[in-house]
Motif scaffolding. Structure first.
Motif, PDB file in Angstrom:
ATOM      1  N   SER A 216      11.520   5.196   5.009  1.00  0.00           N
ATOM      2  CA  SER A 216      10.523   6.238   4.792  1.00  0.00           C
ATOM      3  C   SER A 216       9.524   5.748   3.760  1.00  0.00           C
ATOM      4  O   SER A 216       9.901   5.337   2.657  1.00  0.00           O
ATOM      5  N   LEU A 217       8.250   5.795   4.127  1.00  0.00           N
ATOM      6  CA  LEU A 217       7.170   5.450   3.215  1.00  0.00           C
ATOM      7  C   LEU A 217       6.409   6.719   2.867  1.00  0.00           C
ATOM      8  O   LEU A 217       6.088   7.519   3.748  1.00  0.00           O
ATOM      9  N   SER A 218       6.092   6.909   1.606  1.00  0.00           N
ATOM     10  CA  SER A 218       5.278   8.044   1.172  1.00  0.00           C
ATOM     11  C   SER A 218       3.989   7.537   0.544  1.00  0.00           C
ATOM     12  O   SER A 218       3.956   6.457  -0.059  1.00  0.00           O
TER      13      SER A 218
ATOM     14  N   GLY B  94       8.639   1.549  -5.790  1.00  0.00           N
ATOM     15  CA  GLY B  94       7.492   2.390  -6.086  1.00  0.00           C
ATOM     16  C   GLY B  94       7.902   3.627  -6.858  1.00  0.00           C
ATOM     17  O   GLY B  94       8.922   3.643  -7.552  1.00  0.00           O
ATOM     18  N   VAL B  95       7.091   4.679  -6.716  1.00  0.00           N
ATOM     19  CA  VAL B  95       7.356   5.918  -7.441  1.00  0.00           C
ATOM     20  C   VAL B  95       7.285   7.086  -6.474  1.00  0.00           C
ATOM     21  O   VAL B  95       6.608   7.037  -5.448  1.00  0.00           O
ATOM     22  N   ALA B  96       7.991   8.159  -6.832  1.00  0.00           N
ATOM     23  CA  ALA B  96       7.960   9.375  -6.032  1.00  0.00           C
ATOM     24  C   ALA B  96       6.750  10.234  -6.359  1.00  0.00           C
ATOM     25  O   ALA B  96       6.357  11.078  -5.546  1.00  0.00           O
TER      26      ALA B  96
ATOM     27  N   GLY C  70       0.761  -1.245   0.000  1.00  0.00           N
ATOM     28  CA  GLY C  70       0.000   0.000   0.000  1.00  0.00           C
ATOM     29  C   GLY C  70       0.783   1.283   0.000  1.00  0.00           C
ATOM     30  O   GLY C  70       0.189   2.368  -0.009  1.00  0.00           O
ATOM     31  N   ALA C  71       2.107   1.228   0.017  1.00  0.00           N
ATOM     32  CA  ALA C  71       2.906   2.449  -0.039  1.00  0.00           C
ATOM     33  C   ALA C  71       3.116   2.871  -1.493  1.00  0.00           C
ATOM     34  O   ALA C  71       3.353   2.022  -2.363  1.00  0.00           O
ATOM     35  N   THR C  72       3.037   4.163  -1.744  1.00  0.00           N
ATOM     36  CA  THR C  72       3.330   4.670  -3.090  1.00  0.00           C
ATOM     37  C   THR C  72       4.820   4.619  -3.371  1.00  0.00           C
ATOM     38  O   THR C  72       5.251   4.215  -4.459  1.00  0.00           O
ATOM     39  N   GLY C  73       5.624   5.041  -2.404  1.00  0.00           N
ATOM     40  CA  GLY C  73       7.072   5.047  -2.559  1.00  0.00           C
ATOM     41  C   GLY C  73       7.755   4.624  -1.277  1.00  0.00           C
ATOM     42  O   GLY C  73       7.235   4.835  -0.174  1.00  0.00           O
ATOM     43  N   VAL C  74       8.923   4.011  -1.413  1.00  0.00           N
ATOM     44  CA  VAL C  74       9.694   3.524  -0.270  1.00  0.00           C
ATOM     45  C   VAL C  74      11.158   3.838  -0.505  1.00  0.00           C
ATOM     46  O   VAL C  74      11.682   3.617  -1.605  1.00  0.00           O
ATOM     47  N   GLN C  75      11.816   4.365   0.521  1.00  0.00           N
ATOM     48  CA  GLN C  75      13.278   4.400   0.516  1.00  0.00           C
ATOM     49  C   GLN C  75      13.766   3.839   1.835  1.00  0.00           C
ATOM     50  O   GLN C  75      13.204   4.133   2.899  1.00  0.00           O
ATOM     51  N   ALA C  76      14.775   2.970   1.758  1.00  0.00           N
ATOM     52  CA  ALA C  76      15.310   2.303   2.939  1.00  0.00           C
ATOM     53  C   ALA C  76      16.825   2.392   2.915  1.00  0.00           C
ATOM     54  O   ALA C  76      17.446   2.334   1.847  1.00  0.00           O
ATOM     55  N   ARG C  77      17.407   2.520   4.093  1.00  0.00           N
ATOM     56  CA  ARG C  77      18.869   2.594   4.207  1.00  0.00           C
ATOM     57  C   ARG C  77      19.309   1.802   5.429  1.00  0.00           C
ATOM     58  O   ARG C  77      18.778   1.975   6.524  1.00  0.00           O
TER      59      ARG C  77
END
Length: 408
Positions: free
Chosen positions: A365-367, A76-78, A55-62
């Motif tokens: 971070s999920l957007s 996903g997409v920004a 269900g997340a549009t975009g994800v960044q993980a570090r």
């Protein structure tokens, strides 16, 4: 704007559920077998993709490991209109992760003997916590930090897309936010229960100003942001815009309605309970420095890790989790525990976790998180849980002083 606590409750329940249930859906009993040296980039990519599917549009993980080696993944997409890729250096609103920064400042002031965690709120904020059964003489700073003060939250809500557009630039002072809470009686007697409270951290921000003569944002900047070189971390300011690059985040205000871009707003979360903007790299640096002993003396870091049980309404989301002073402890499936805080509002979800010694940290971070039902929330929770657990356990599996294979 319609004045209801719905927005805060929705955001906190989702954030707390997502955050806290980094402990749920983990294998019970002995640690699960993990074959061979893990390819952590592939793990991150797989688990980030699962979050988009949930269900997340975009994800960044570090993931940052011992020695500072970083591995990132996005999915996903920004932006849903352009399919722009998610930047792995993107800025985002960290929401309640702000509380860990503020708690660190409070503990630094305690280490400097400028306040005591056992001070009553009334000592620093005379007459502020009063009325309708609220009594600042009976509430300590420690109870504010651990969500055991019993204060009621009452925040305004964006009840519709039109309401959001009309009021997204509204600001609320700390005094206004606390005054709203004081219209209600306490939820319970101080020290008798646990319930997540933004109001407590608004009061802590006010204490920082009373003790230092500076705003909590100024003290966070002076004591944490500048010393650690967090060049992409800022406090809440007058602009509703995010620094570039950043993803777009979305909210659906009612079932069947179109998505609304809610990226640019100010809102009420600017008084110590939330409001900061950061990146995954900066948050990893902060969390590793904090747990690695660079921001607090050993005795006061130990105080931060003195935990209390979470309330029964959260226990079902947070099995085994305990609340410290601005930071939560949660179990890992591979043994031991990790520490972190989470936050969420208006489509953003941030999850942070680091091993006990701060050697390894993971930030997600999920957007544009779209969760229309409890089942939707549970799917996101399970996927977020898996990413954090996989990443930290993979880092530990790689062995002392080494980094996981970065993949290709």
């Amino acid at each position: 704007m319609t004045h209801t606590p719905t927005r805060t409750r929705r955001a906190l329940v989702l954030a707390a559920a997502l955050a806290a249930t980094l402990s749920t859906a983990l294998p019970s009993g002995p640690a699960a077998a993990r074959p061979g040296p893990p390819d952590v980039r592939e793990l991150l990519r797989r688990d980030a993709g699962a979050l988009v599917a949930a269900g997340a549009t975009g994800v960044q993980a570090r993931l940052v490991t011992a020695g500072g080696t970083g591995t990132t993944a996005t999915a996903g997409v920004a932006d849903r209109a352009t399919d722009r890729p998610v930047p792995d250096t993107g800025h985002f609103r960290i929401a309640s992760v702000t509380k860990t920064f503020l708690a660190t400042v409070i503990l630094q002031l305690a280490a400097e003997h400028r306040l005591s965690l056992d001070d009553a709120a009334e000592r620093w904020l005379p007459g502020t916590v009063s009325g309708n059964g609220n009594d600042g003489r009976a509430i300590t700073l420690r109870q504010l930090l651990t969500h055991t003060a019993g204060l009621h939250d009452d925040y305004p809500d964006y009840v519709s897309a039109a309401d959001y557009r009309e009021h997204r630039l509204d600001r609320y002072t700390a005094e206004e936010t606390v005054a709203r809470a004081m219209r209600h009686g306490p939820d319970f007697a101080p020290g008798t229960r646990w319930a997540y409270s933004n109001t407590g951290y608004v009061l802590l921000g006010m204490v920082v100003r009373r003790v230092t003569g500076n705003s909590w944002q100024q003290e966070v900047e002076r004591r944490i942001v500048r010393p650690l070189g967090l060049r992409h971390t800022t406090g809440p300011g007058p602009s509703p815009a995010l620094p570039r690059p950043h993803a777009t985040t979305y909210q659906r205000f009612a079932p069947g309605e179109p998505l609304v871009d809610v990226t640019e707003q100010i809102g009420s979360g600017t008084n110590g309970e939330a409001g900061m903007i950061s990146t995954t790299a900066d948050l990893a640096r902060f969390l590793r420095a904090l747990l690695g002993g660079r921001l607090l003396p050993p005795a006061h870091l130990a105080l931060m890790k003195e935990t209390v049980p979470v309330g029964p309404e959260f226990e079902r989301f947070m099995p085994g989790a305990r609340d410290g002073l601005g930071i939560f402890e949660r179990p890992l499936s591979c043994g031991g525990a990790y520490w972190g805080h989470e936050g969420g509002d208006a489509g953003w979800i941030t999850a942070t976790g680091a091993t006990e010694d701060g050697r390894h940290a993971v930030i997600v971070s999920l957007s544009g998180v779209l969760a229309a039902s409890d089942d939707d929330v549970l799917r996101v929770e399970g996927a977020l849980n898996r990413l954090v657990d996989d990443a930290l356990c993979a880092a530990r599996d790689a062995g002392p002083g080494s980094a996981p294979r970065p993949g290709r």
